[in-house]
Write an enzyme that holds these catalytic residues in place. Structure first.
Site, short mmCIF file in Angstrom:
data_model
loop_
_atom_site.label_atom_id
_atom_site.label_comp_id
_atom_site.label_asym_id
_atom_site.label_seq_id
_atom_site.Cartn_x
_atom_site.Cartn_y
_atom_site.Cartn_z
N ARG A 18 -14.02 -2.29 6.98
CA ARG A 18 -13.82 -3.72 7.24
C ARG A 18 -14.20 -4.09 8.68
O ARG A 18 -14.79 -5.14 8.93
CB ARG A 18 -12.36 -4.10 6.97
CG ARG A 18 -11.98 -4.11 5.49
CD ARG A 18 -10.55 -4.53 5.28
NE ARG A 18 -9.62 -3.63 5.99
CZ ARG A 18 -8.31 -3.86 6.08
NH1 ARG A 18 -7.78 -4.93 5.51
NH2 ARG A 18 -7.53 -3.01 6.72
N ASN A 36 -9.43 -5.62 1.64
CA ASN A 36 -9.29 -4.51 0.70
C ASN A 36 -8.71 -5.03 -0.61
O ASN A 36 -7.83 -5.92 -0.61
CB ASN A 36 -8.37 -3.43 1.26
CG ASN A 36 -9.04 -2.65 2.38
OD1 ASN A 36 -10.25 -2.64 2.50
ND2 ASN A 36 -8.24 -2.00 3.23
#
Length: 284
Positions: A18, A36
């Site tokens: 990320r 996520n």
């Protein structure tokens, strides 16, 4: 503006994926989020220019340790403009801490492996340095041998330099004679320059005379043109005189013929009168 909804599958959670996605938006005008999913996948929603989005997708669909994107799906939509910036959507604090600890452990493991590789590289470099030192020793011995030969060569060079000095003295003598010849040539050139200056003055005088001759010729041309004009006028006057003379001669001839005819008529009339008077007994 376009909108991209992408799903990354593979080793994409707890490996800093990320953060990588977030960093790739810094130099691009892109807004949206990355988060996520409970399935172990990562969802990316991004809005921006089409070319920026295509470049962005190319940079996040990667396999780069410890990240390994095995599958990457993309869906294009029209932008909604609902996002002002690009953000990482975090989960609960325990999950985020666990992910960061996992990522930190992997980073430390990667550092440890790199340190081992660095030590192995250093040992290899030390071995190569030993080999280089041996070669340097051989090179030094070779240099000593070469220096001895250079000393011999220097002795020969000294002998050659002595001969060159003799040659240089001879060259200096020749150069002195050449300098004398050059001075003589300079004197001759100066005299030639003086002669050329006088020739230039003569040429300038000739140009002046030619200019005056041109002016005289121009005036003569003008005089000739005036004479031609006068001769043309004289020719015209002569032609007029000839025509006038011919007209006068014709007029005289016509007048003489007319008068002769009149005299003849008068004579006839006088003869008739005389005859009439004579018949009447009148003597004239």
């Amino acid at each position: 503006m376009k909108r991209v909804v992408a799903t990354a599958r593979g080793r994409v959670q707890r490996v800093g994926y990320r953060e990588h996605v977030y960093n790739e938006t810094f130099e691009r005008d892109i807004s949206g989020y990355v988060k996520n999913l409970d399935t172990g996948e990562v969802e990316i929603v991004a809005e921006g220019g089409e070319q920026d989005l295509r470049d962005f997708i190319s940079e996040i669909n990667i396999i780069r340790r410890p990240i390994a994107v095995k599958s990457f799906t993309v869906r294009w939509e029209e932008a909604t403009g609902e996002y002002a910036t690009f953000e990482i959507t975090r989960g609960d604090s325990q999950e985020e801490i666990a992910e960061r600890m996992d990522y930190a452990g992997k980073v430390l493991h990667s550092i440890d492996m790199k340190l081992d590789q660095s030590l192995q590289l250093q040992h290899t470099m030390l071995d190569k340095q030993d080999q280089m030192l041996d070669k340097q020793d051989q090179g030094l011995r070779l240099q000593h041998t070469m220096l001895d030969k250079q000393d011999q060569m220097l002795d020969k060079q000294d002998q050659m330099l002595d001969k060159q000095d003799q040659g240089l003295r001879l060259q200096h003598t020749m150069l002195d004679k050449q300098d004398q010849g050059l001075r003589l040539q300079h004197t001759m050139l100066d005299k030639q320059d003086q002669m050329l200056d006088k020739q230039d003055q003569g040429l300038q005088l000739q140009h002046t005379m030619l200019d005056k001759q041109d002016q005289m010729l121009d005036k003569q041309d003008q005089g000739l043109q005036l004479r031609h004009t006068m001769l043309d006028k004289q020719d015209q006057m002569l032609q007029i005189g000839i025509e006038t003379k011919e007209e006068i001669l014709g007029l005289r001839k016509d007048t003489g013929k007319y008068l002769d005819d009149e005299f003849k008529e008068i004579k006839k009339e006088l003869a008739a009168i005389k005859g009439a008077l004579a018949r009447a007994g009148i003597q004239v």
